[in-house]
Design a protein around this motif. Structure first.
Motif, mmCIF file in Angstrom:
data_model
loop_
_atom_site.group_PDB
_atom_site.id
_atom_site.type_symbol
_atom_site.label_atom_id
_atom_site.label_comp_id
_atom_site.label_asym_id
_atom_site.label_seq_id
_atom_site.Cartn_x
_atom_site.Cartn_y
_atom_site.Cartn_z
ATOM 1 N N GLY A 76 1.063 -1.071 0.046
ATOM 2 C CA GLY A 76 -0.221 0.010 0.064
ATOM 3 C C GLY A 76 0.785 1.179 -0.040
ATOM 4 N N GLY A 77 1.163 1.551 1.181
ATOM 5 C CA GLY A 77 2.315 2.786 1.323
ATOM 6 C C GLY A 77 3.659 2.206 1.347
ATOM 7 N N GLY A 78 3.877 1.124 1.586
ATOM 8 C CA GLY A 78 5.141 0.688 1.505
ATOM 9 C C GLY A 78 6.246 0.839 2.725
ATOM 10 N N PRO A 114 -7.473 0.738 -1.043
ATOM 11 C CA PRO A 114 -6.217 0.440 -0.163
ATOM 12 C C PRO A 114 -4.968 1.362 -0.553
ATOM 13 N N GLY A 115 -5.091 2.068 -1.824
ATOM 14 C CA GLY A 115 -3.810 2.731 -2.210
ATOM 15 C C GLY A 115 -3.658 4.089 -1.481
ATOM 16 N N CYS A 116 -4.653 4.371 -0.804
ATOM 17 C CA CYS A 116 -4.613 5.872 -0.270
ATOM 18 C C CYS A 116 -3.684 5.879 0.793
ATOM 19 N N ILE A 117 -2.821 7.158 0.625
ATOM 20 C CA ILE A 117 -2.018 7.364 1.662
ATOM 21 C C ILE A 117 -2.482 8.708 2.449
ATOM 22 N N PHE A 118 -1.975 8.835 3.564
ATOM 23 C CA PHE A 118 -2.424 9.992 4.411
ATOM 24 C C PHE A 118 -2.509 11.421 3.583
ATOM 25 N N LYS A 119 -1.332 11.523 3.009
ATOM 26 C CA LYS A 119 -1.117 12.914 2.380
ATOM 27 C C LYS A 119 -2.234 13.163 1.559
ATOM 28 N N ASN A 120 -2.866 12.107 0.725
ATOM 29 C CA ASN A 120 -3.996 12.537 -0.094
ATOM 30 C C ASN A 120 -5.155 12.509 0.540
ATOM 31 N N LEU A 121 -5.412 11.315 1.457
ATOM 32 C CA LEU A 121 -6.548 11.400 2.124
ATOM 33 C C LEU A 121 -7.115 12.368 3.078
ATOM 34 N N ILE A 122 -6.059 12.898 3.719
ATOM 35 C CA ILE A 122 -6.403 14.062 4.556
ATOM 36 C C ILE A 122 -7.001 15.047 3.800
ATOM 37 N N LYS A 123 -6.532 15.341 2.649
ATOM 38 C CA LYS A 123 -7.219 16.625 1.825
ATOM 39 C C LYS A 123 -8.623 16.426 1.552
ATOM 40 N N VAL A 124 -9.058 15.053 1.243
ATOM 41 C CA VAL A 124 -10.377 14.775 0.932
ATOM 42 C C VAL A 124 -11.270 14.856 2.361
ATOM 43 N N ILE A 132 -11.169 10.892 10.369
ATOM 44 C CA ILE A 132 -10.863 9.635 10.839
ATOM 45 C C ILE A 132 -9.676 9.526 11.641
ATOM 46 N N PRO A 133 -9.375 8.400 12.578
ATOM 47 C CA PRO A 133 -8.296 8.624 13.410
ATOM 48 C C PRO A 133 -7.100 8.134 12.709
ATOM 49 N N HIS A 134 -6.373 8.986 11.858
ATOM 50 C CA HIS A 134 -5.417 8.588 10.992
ATOM 51 C C HIS A 134 -4.107 8.680 11.621
ATOM 52 N N GLY A 135 -3.123 8.566 10.971
ATOM 53 C CA GLY A 135 -1.565 8.505 11.391
ATOM 54 C C GLY A 135 -0.949 9.784 11.275
ATOM 55 N N THR A 136 0.571 9.727 11.486
ATOM 56 C CA THR A 136 1.231 10.663 11.547
ATOM 57 C C THR A 136 2.388 11.185 10.399
ATOM 58 N N CYS A 137 2.455 10.213 9.837
ATOM 59 C CA CYS A 137 3.357 10.187 8.513
ATOM 60 C C CYS A 137 2.584 10.403 7.177
ATOM 61 N N GLN A 138 2.842 11.151 6.107
ATOM 62 C CA GLN A 138 2.232 11.522 5.108
ATOM 63 C C GLN A 138 2.066 10.273 4.077
ATOM 64 N N THR A 139 2.965 9.618 3.835
ATOM 65 C CA THR A 139 3.206 8.659 3.004
ATOM 66 C C THR A 139 2.665 7.049 3.403
ATOM 67 N N VAL A 140 2.216 7.132 4.748
ATOM 68 C CA VAL A 140 1.647 5.642 5.232
ATOM 69 C C VAL A 140 0.499 5.336 4.387
ATOM 70 N N GLY A 141 0.101 4.122 4.029
ATOM 71 C CA GLY A 141 -1.072 3.677 3.466
ATOM 72 C C GLY A 141 -2.323 3.210 4.498
ATOM 73 N N ILE A 142 -3.417 3.696 4.235
ATOM 74 C CA ILE A 142 -4.492 3.605 5.076
ATOM 75 C C ILE A 142 -4.598 2.048 5.530
ATOM 76 N N THR A 143 -4.462 1.199 4.732
ATOM 77 C CA THR A 143 -4.871 -0.274 4.859
ATOM 78 C C THR A 143 -4.058 -1.018 5.730
ATOM 79 N N GLU A 345 10.822 17.752 8.705
ATOM 80 C CA GLU A 345 11.224 16.906 7.695
ATOM 81 C C GLU A 345 9.963 16.240 6.986
ATOM 82 N N ASP A 346 10.199 15.961 5.631
ATOM 83 C CA ASP A 346 8.911 15.025 4.958
ATOM 84 C C ASP A 346 9.230 13.680 5.396
ATOM 85 N N ASP A 347 8.547 12.819 4.962
ATOM 86 C CA ASP A 347 8.568 11.306 5.005
ATOM 87 C C ASP A 347 9.764 10.693 4.055
ATOM 88 N N ILE A 348 10.833 11.017 4.549
ATOM 89 C CA ILE A 348 11.909 10.590 3.876
ATOM 90 C C ILE A 348 12.456 9.106 4.023
#
Length: 518
Positions: A76-78, A114-124, A132-143, A345-348
Motif C-alpha cells: 500500500g504505502g510501503g 487501499p492505495g490511499c496514503i494519508f497525504k492525499n486522504l487528509i485533503k479529502v 478519521i483516526p489517521h496517522g502521523t506520516c504522510q506516505t503511510v497507506g491506510i490499509t 522533515e518530510d517522510d523521507i
C-alpha cells in the motif's frame, strides 16, 4: 510482452488496464523506483510489480499467483518496517492505482481504497470537514495502518483507527470477493473483527475500507515542547501526567521522544537527555501553554513551537513527528532561530530498525521509569555517530485517554482484535541512519556512518531482550521480525488463527509473510 503478462494471459486472465513492471524489462528506471520501500535497509527484486485497479483485478491476480505457485506480496504505502510488503521473485500487488476516497455524510463513513496514503486522504477529509483516526506520516497507506491497529494523533480521543472500521471488501484465498459489514453474517463480523487490529495480509487482500468519520474540531493546534539535555525522568513524569486517565481531554493525541546517548555515571534522577513532547490539541495556544505549566510546573520546556492550523492540510498534524531533521534539532539545541530553510522533515525513506513494548495497565511506576531511562544509555552508542546521522531514541505513544477509558463491551459489541486497550502507551525503540537529505550515502560512508550503525542496532536488540517486568507485548505496526508473532496479538492470537483457518479460504496458507498470523 513481458514474461508476467504472457504467463498471466496464457493462464486465461485478462491484463486489461493494469500497469506491469518486471525485472530486466525495457523500463528499468520505473521498476527500480517501484521496488524501493520506505525502509531502505531492504532491497528486493520482485518478479513482477502489478498495479490492479479493481477488486476483480485483485481477484484474478490472487488466482493466478496461487495457480502458478508464485509468492505473493501486497504494497500500500510501503511502510512495513520489516519490508514484508515486497520480496525477491514475488508477484507484488502495488495498490497505488486504487486510491479513491469518498465521504458518505448521511452514513457518517468514509469509503477508502487501499492505495490511499494519508497525504492525499487528509485533503479529502478536510474538504468534507470530517476526520478519521489517521496517522502521523504522510506516505503511510491506510490499509496496513488500520489492520495493524492504527496509532495516531487522534488516539486518546477516538482510539486506534481499527476501532472505527465498520465495513470492508476483501479478496479471499480462492479469489472470491466478499463484502464485510458489522451488521452482516457471523462470518462477516468475525472477519471484520480480525481486520480490526489483527494484522495485514493474513485473512485476504482488502480492496476497500469503510471507516466511521467524526466532525473536526473548529480549532486544532500542533505543538512541540523541547527540553535540551534536561532530566529525562522528570520530563517522562510530566508527560505521564498529561495522558493520565481523566486528564486533559483536549489533548487529542501525543507522543514523547527521548534520545538515547552514550553511557555515563550520572545518577538516574539527574540523567539528562534531549526530549520532545509532540501534541495535537483541540483548543488555543493559550490553553496549551497553561496545560504545559500544570504538567511541568518545575521543568518548563526550553522551546515551545506551534505549527500553523491554516491551509488545506491543517488537520494533518506533522509530516513526521519523530524524524526531526538533524539541522533542525541542532538549531533547537543551540538556541538559534528556526529559519524558513529548516522545515519539518518530510517522510523521507531511510534505513532503520524498530522494536516495541507496551507499558502494563498499572503503569511503569518509579522503578519502571528508571529502567526505561537507563535503557537509553549504552556503551554501544557514540556521540560521533549521532553527529553523522545515526539516531537512536525511544518514542512513547499515548493510548490512554477518553476513548479507551470509556470502552465498554456493551457499547462495542463486536470489539476489535487490538489487544492493548488497557495500556497507557507504547514504547518504540528506534534506530535510523543516513536520514539527512543533504548527505549522500557516499558522503555518509566517508564520514564514518558505517562505523556506528551496527552497534546502534545491537543497542536496540539489547532493549528488546532486556528484562522489563513493567512492560509486555509488542505492537504489530512497529514490526520487528525478532518478536514472536503471538506477542503481537496476545489474548487475540488463538481466535485470529481460528478465523484465518475458518474463513480466509487459504488452506495452503499462501497469504503468508514472516509476521502474518500463521
Amino acid at each position: 510482452m513481458n514474461d508476467f503478462t504472457q504467463a498471466f494471459e496464457d493462464a486465461g486472465f485478462n491484463i486489461g488496464e493494469m500497469k506491469v513492471l518486471t525485472d530486466c524489462s525495457s523500463d528499468p528506471v520505473a521498476y527500480n523506483a517501484a521496488r524501493q520501500i520506505f525502509n531502505r535497509r531492504f532491497h528486493f527484486r520482485p518478479w513482477a510489480i502489478v498495479y490492479p485497479r479493481t477488486a476483480e483485478d485483485v481477484s484474478s491476480l490472487v488466482k493466478f499467483a496461487f495457480q502458478s505457485d508464485r509468492e505473493l506480496r501486497v504494497r500500500g504505502g510501503g511502510h512495513d518496517h520489516e519490508g514484508e510488503c515486497m520480496a525477491t521473485d514475488a508477484l507484488v500487488l502495488d495498490m497505488r492505482h486504487m486510491n479513491n476516497a469518498t465521504i458518505d455524510h448521511q452514513a457518517h463513513v468514509a469509503r477508502i481504497q487501499p492505495g490511499c496514503i494519508f497525504k492525499n486522504l487528509i485533503k479529502v477529509l478536510n474538504e468534507n470537514k470530517v476526520g478519521i483516526p489517521h496517522g502521523t506520516c504522510q506516505t503511510v497507506g491506510i490499509t496496513g495502518f488500520t489492520l495493524g491497529g492504527g496509532w495516531g494523533p487522534w488516539t486518546r480521543k477516538h482510539g486506534m483507527c481499527c476501532e472505527s472500521l465498520v465495513g470492508a471488501t476483501i479478496v479471499l484465498g480462492d479469489g472470491s470477493i466478499k463484502t464485510l459489514s458489522d451488521q452482516g453474517t457471523d462470518e462477516e463480523k468475525e472477519l471484520l473483527w480480525a481486520l480490526r487490529g489483527g494484522g495485514g495480509f493474513s485473512y485476504g487482500i482488502v480492496t476497500e475500507l469503510v471507516i466511521k468519520t467524526f466532525p473536526l474540531p473548529e480549532t486544532t493546534y500542533k505543538f512541540a515542547a523541547t527540553w535540551n539535555m534536561k532530566p529525562a525522568l522528570e520530563v517522562l513524569k510530566g508527560w505521564e501526567n498529561a495522558i493520565a486517565p481523566g486528564q486533559s481531554p483536549n489533548l487529542l493525541g501525543t507522543n514523547l521522544q527521548i534520545f538515547a546517548k552514550p553511557a555515563d555515571n550520572t545518577p538516574i534522577e539527574k540523567s539528562a537527555h534531549d526530549c520532545t513532547f509532540f501534541g495535537y490539541y483541540a483548543g488555543t495556544k493559550e490553553e496549551i501553554e497553561a496545560e504545559i505549566k500544570q504538567w511541568f510546573p518545575n521543568l518548563p520546556p526550553d522551546h515551545l513551537e506551534f505549527f500553523s492550523d491554516e491551509g488545506p492540510d491543517h488537520h494533518l498534524q506533522f509530516s513526521s513527528w519523530e524524524l526531526t531533521s538533524h539541522r533542525r534539532r541542532m538549531a533547537i539545541k543551540s538556541g538559534r532561530p528556526l529559519l524558513r530553510d529548516i522545515p519539518l522533515e518530510d517522510d523521507i525513506p531511510a534505513p532503520h530498525k524498530i522494536t516495541s513494548r507496551l507499558v502494563n495497565a498499572d503503569g511503569l511506576g518509579d522503578e519502571g521509569r528508571k529502567k526505561l531511562i537507563r535503557s537509553l544509555e549504552s556503551d554501544l552508542l557514540f556521540e560521533k555517530g549521532e553527529v553523522l546521522g545515526v539516531r537512536a531514541y525511544v518514542t512513547l505513544g499515548a493510548i490512554s485517554g477518553p476513548f479507551y477509558a470509556n470502552y465498554k463491551p456493551a457499547d462495542f459489541p463486536q470489539g476489535s482484535a487490538f489487544p492493548y486497550k488497557d495500556r497507557p502507551y507504547t514504547i518504540q525503540y528506534q534506530v535510523w541512519w543516513d536520514t539527512d537529505r543533504n548527505i549522500s550515502p557516499e558522503e555518509s560512508e566517508k564520514a564514518g556512518v558505517n562505523l556506528y550503525t551496527n552497534r546502534a542496532m545491537d543497542w536496540l536488540e539489547e532493549c528488546r531482550k532486556a528484562e522489563f517486568p513493567q512492560t509486555s507485548g509488542a505492537f504489530i505496526s512497529f514490526k520487528d521480525d525478532g518478536v514472536p508473532t503471538e506477542t503481537y496479538f496476545m489474548q487475540s492470537y488463538e481466535k485470529l488463527i481460528e478465523i484465518k483457518e475458518k474463513y480466509s479460504r487459504d488452506p495452503e496458507n499462501r497469504f503468508r509473510s514472516r509476521k502474518t498470523i500463521i
